[in-house]
Design a protein around this motif. Structure first.
Motif, PDB file in Angstrom:
ATOM      1  N   ASP A 135      68.710 -48.367 -74.850  1.00  0.00           N
ATOM      2  CA  ASP A 135      70.107 -48.527 -74.464  1.00  0.00           C
ATOM      3  C   ASP A 135      70.359 -49.920 -73.890  1.00  0.00           C
ATOM      4  N   ALA A 136      69.421 -50.415 -73.048  1.00  0.00           N
ATOM      5  CA  ALA A 136      69.589 -51.747 -72.453  1.00  0.00           C
ATOM      6  C   ALA A 136      69.489 -52.837 -73.508  1.00  0.00           C
ATOM      7  N   GLU A 137      68.707 -52.607 -74.553  1.00  0.00           N
ATOM      8  CA  GLU A 137      68.563 -53.594 -75.609  1.00  0.00           C
ATOM      9  C   GLU A 137      69.824 -53.690 -76.458  1.00  0.00           C
ATOM     10  N   LYS A 138      70.402 -52.547 -76.827  1.00  0.00           N
ATOM     11  CA  LYS A 138      71.552 -52.559 -77.729  1.00  0.00           C
ATOM     12  C   LYS A 138      72.888 -52.625 -77.008  1.00  0.00           C
ATOM     13  N   HIS A 139      72.933 -52.142 -75.780  1.00  0.00           N
ATOM     14  CA  HIS A 139      74.200 -52.119 -75.036  1.00  0.00           C
ATOM     15  C   HIS A 139      74.010 -52.707 -73.638  1.00  0.00           C
ATOM     16  N   PRO A 140      73.638 -53.981 -73.551  1.00  0.00           N
ATOM     17  CA  PRO A 140      73.390 -54.573 -72.228  1.00  0.00           C
ATOM     18  C   PRO A 140      74.625 -54.631 -71.349  1.00  0.00           C
ATOM     19  N   GLY A 141      75.794 -54.736 -71.973  1.00  0.00           N
ATOM     20  CA  GLY A 141      77.017 -54.857 -71.183  1.00  0.00           C
ATOM     21  C   GLY A 141      77.273 -53.684 -70.260  1.00  0.00           C
ATOM     22  N   ASP A 142      76.774 -52.500 -70.613  1.00  0.00           N
ATOM     23  CA  ASP A 142      77.000 -51.324 -69.769  1.00  0.00           C
ATOM     24  C   ASP A 142      76.244 -51.409 -68.448  1.00  0.00           C
ATOM     25  N   ARG A 143      75.221 -52.262 -68.381  1.00  0.00           N
ATOM     26  CA  ARG A 143      74.376 -52.322 -67.199  1.00  0.00           C
ATOM     27  C   ARG A 143      74.556 -53.621 -66.409  1.00  0.00           C
ATOM     28  N   GLN A 144      75.436 -54.488 -66.877  1.00  0.00           N
ATOM     29  CA  GLN A 144      75.483 -55.830 -66.309  1.00  0.00           C
ATOM     30  C   GLN A 144      76.697 -56.077 -65.436  1.00  0.00           C
ATOM     31  N   ARG A 145      76.586 -57.148 -64.674  1.00  0.00           N
ATOM     32  CA  ARG A 145      77.701 -57.648 -63.869  1.00  0.00           C
ATOM     33  C   ARG A 145      78.026 -59.057 -64.350  1.00  0.00           C
ATOM     34  N   CYS A 146      79.290 -59.441 -64.235  1.00  0.00           N
ATOM     35  CA  CYS A 146      79.729 -60.734 -64.754  1.00  0.00           C
ATOM     36  C   CYS A 146      80.398 -61.555 -63.657  1.00  0.00           C
ATOM     37  N   ARG A 147      80.339 -62.854 -63.832  1.00  0.00           N
ATOM     38  CA  ARG A 147      81.098 -63.762 -62.958  1.00  0.00           C
ATOM     39  C   ARG A 147      81.668 -64.875 -63.824  1.00  0.00           C
ATOM     40  N   ALA A 148      82.866 -65.295 -63.499  1.00  0.00           N
ATOM     41  CA  ALA A 148      83.544 -66.334 -64.268  1.00  0.00           C
ATOM     42  C   ALA A 148      83.458 -67.657 -63.525  1.00  0.00           C
TER      43      ALA A 148
ATOM     44  N   ARG B 131      70.330 -60.827 -72.554  1.00  0.00           N
ATOM     45  CA  ARG B 131      69.902 -59.730 -73.414  1.00  0.00           C
ATOM     46  C   ARG B 131      68.386 -59.563 -73.334  1.00  0.00           C
ATOM     47  N   LEU B 132      67.954 -58.376 -73.748  1.00  0.00           N
ATOM     48  CA  LEU B 132      66.538 -58.041 -73.839  1.00  0.00           C
ATOM     49  C   LEU B 132      66.209 -57.701 -75.278  1.00  0.00           C
ATOM     50  N   PHE B 133      64.960 -57.956 -75.655  1.00  0.00           N
ATOM     51  CA  PHE B 133      64.515 -57.583 -76.996  1.00  0.00           C
ATOM     52  C   PHE B 133      63.101 -57.040 -76.894  1.00  0.00           C
ATOM     53  N   PHE B 134      62.944 -55.761 -77.253  1.00  0.00           N
ATOM     54  CA  PHE B 134      61.645 -55.101 -77.180  1.00  0.00           C
ATOM     55  C   PHE B 134      60.984 -54.994 -78.548  1.00  0.00           C
TER      56      PHE B 134
END
Length: 499
Positions: free
Chosen positions: A257-270, A314-317
């Protein structure tokens, strides 16, 4: 024990190695990830562990080596109690190991570029290894008074670690520390798989076995002592076997899930025109990414900046699957970016630094971002490029390399280790972006010229220099340097020849 020459020499070597590491990387070359640094504290502590083993062994055999053992027969204190005293003497070296571990992790955490958080269990492993080694020296003395037994046992300790590091089947967790691949990218804590707590329990059980074995050998052969020895031996075997459990299913699912959908687990700053998204433990790394993006965008003409821009970690396993490196899930990443309003986000990994591995990832990110700044957002039906060609290659690579002094050094380092150009992989996957040698040589020449002068020439001729149909020789002339004689031959036999 703390004044024994063997232990003092081991601590001196530890300090010397640490000082050399700090000097070689320099104050600006530290980008520690603390959930990795906690286990890196364990390997150097093998030196104090070896010193403690030799010191306790020599102390426990001193009476025999000096021919004074018959005098001990008149002492009221039995041998097993004297053995207990030698075992207790192994505690101060372990305490020194704990102090060294605390100092080392505090030093790494003090870096302004540090991210993540260390594991107390991993930090406790190193001092326990020192304690176990000290107890092993006493136990060995109860079996043989030979003065060479301690040094040979220290060599065996190193052999166990080396066997695990080389990937000898079944040896990784038998020894005192479990060594991971130096080339594995850092991961968020919840996606890591190290049986650290189980290994700590295994080491504690082994230490208990060594203690009780020494006492039994010295004459403490009461039923409770023997029963405890058997119980701890069984515990060590069982816990040691538990360390080799396969990856839990829930961890495999989380990684996918973290590999294909990293945005669900991340925080952003502009920051200005760029939105940086990262896993929470790596959010502090966005400041380092921003130095690169600011350096690139600062040399792109203002009216040519097709922002807003986005950067996503991103992560790649794929490289972990039976040793075969696969292609990254680009389509899944694109859908994830669209869903989180960061369409066309530039990929960056968890690796970062000034060494060969971290510098390569730093330069790869800089080139990907510079390509996005030069070419604009990629259309959905546009194939992913595998090579930069001619003038556009020169422009993109120069923008990336001049962004920071570190990216310039990374390009020079990669060029020295490459033949016929450079290849920049995406998170160590099968996908890579290549630049031919003539374009690399032009960029290396440009890096020797003032960046402001090159930037002015780039702005004046931007339409031609951002077009991959403009030849490398023309790009070099426009930027004020000479092109290699075989500049146009560098594209032959590559995908650039068809453009």
């Amino acid at each position: 024990m703390l004044r024994h020459p063997a232990f003092l020499a081991a601590v001196f070597l530890y300090a010397a190695l640490w000082a050399y590491e700090a000097w070689s990387e320099g104050p600006g070359g530290r980008y520690p990830v603390l959930q990795d640094e906690d286990r890196y504290t364990q390997i150097p502590l093998l030196l104090p562990a070896a010193g403690a083993l030799i010191a306790t062994n020599f102390a426990a055999t001193r009476m025999h080596r000096h021919g004074a053992e018959p005098l001990c027969g008149v002492l009221a204190l039995p041998l097993w109690r004297r053995t207990s005293a030698h075992l207790v003497a192994a505690l101060p070296p372990a305490a020194v190991g704990a102090v060294l571990t605390a100092a080392r992790i505090a030093y790494e955490a003090s870096a302004p570029t540090a991210v993540g958080s260390p594991s107390p269990v991993e930090l406790a492993t190193g001092p326990l290894v020192v304690l176990a080694a000290g107890c092993a020296g006493v136990t060995l003395a109860r079996f043989t008074p030979s003065a060479t037994a301690g040094p040979f046992a220290a060599l065996l300790l190193g052999a166990l670690v080396l066997a695990g590091a080389l990937g000898v089947r079944g040896m990784k967790w038998v020894g005192p520390v479990g060594v991971e691949s130096e080339f594995a990218a850092p991961r968020p804590t919840d996606l890591m798989h190290r049986p650290a707590l189980t290994h700590l329990a295994y080491l504690a059980a082994v230490t208990g076995v060594l203690v009780l074995l020494a006492l039994v050998r010295a004459g403490a052969r009461t039923l409770p002592t023997r029963a405890a020895l058997v119980l701890l031996a069984v515990t060590a075997v069982v816990v040691g076997a538990v360390q080799y459990r396969p990856l839990p299913d829930d961890l495999v699912a989380r990684r996918a899930d973290a590999e294909k959908h990293p945005g669900d687990r991340q925080r952003c700053r502009a920051a200005d025109q760029v939105t940086f998204c990262a896993f929470p433990e790596f959010l502090g790394r966005t400041k380092d990414w921003q130095q690169v993006t600011d350096g690139i965008l600062g040399k792109v003409p203002a009216d040519e900046r097709t922002g807003p821009y986005a950067v996503r970690q991103r992560l790649f396993f794929g490289g972990d699957r039976e040793g075969v490196v696969g292609a990254p899930p680009l389509e899944a990443w694109a859908r994830d970016d669209t869903r989180h309003d960061t369409a066309g986000a530039v990929t960056v990994g968890t690796e970062w630094g000034t060494d060969d591995v971290g510098g390569g990832e730093m330069l790869a990110f800089a080139v990907r971002f510079a390509d996005r700044a030069v070419a604009g957002p990629r259309r959905e039906d546009e194939p992913v490029a595998d090579m930069l060609c001619r003038a556009r290659a020169v422009t993109v690579l120069w923008l990336a390399a001049q962004a920071t002094p570190q990216t310039a050094d990374a390009l020079r380092s990669l060029n020295r280790r490459s033949v016929g150009g450079i290849a920049l992989t995406t998170l160590d996957s099968a996908q890579a972006l290549s630049v031919n040698d003539p374009e690399v040589q032009v960029v290396l020449d440009l890096l020797d010229r003032p960046a402001t002068e090159v930037g002015d020439r780039l702005e004046a001729s931007w339409p031609a220099l951002s077009d991959d149909r403009t030849s490398t020789a023309q790009a070099a002339r426009l930027l004020g340097v000479s092109a290699p004689a075989d500049a146009e031959q560098g594209s032959e036999g590559t995908s650039c020849a068809a453009r």
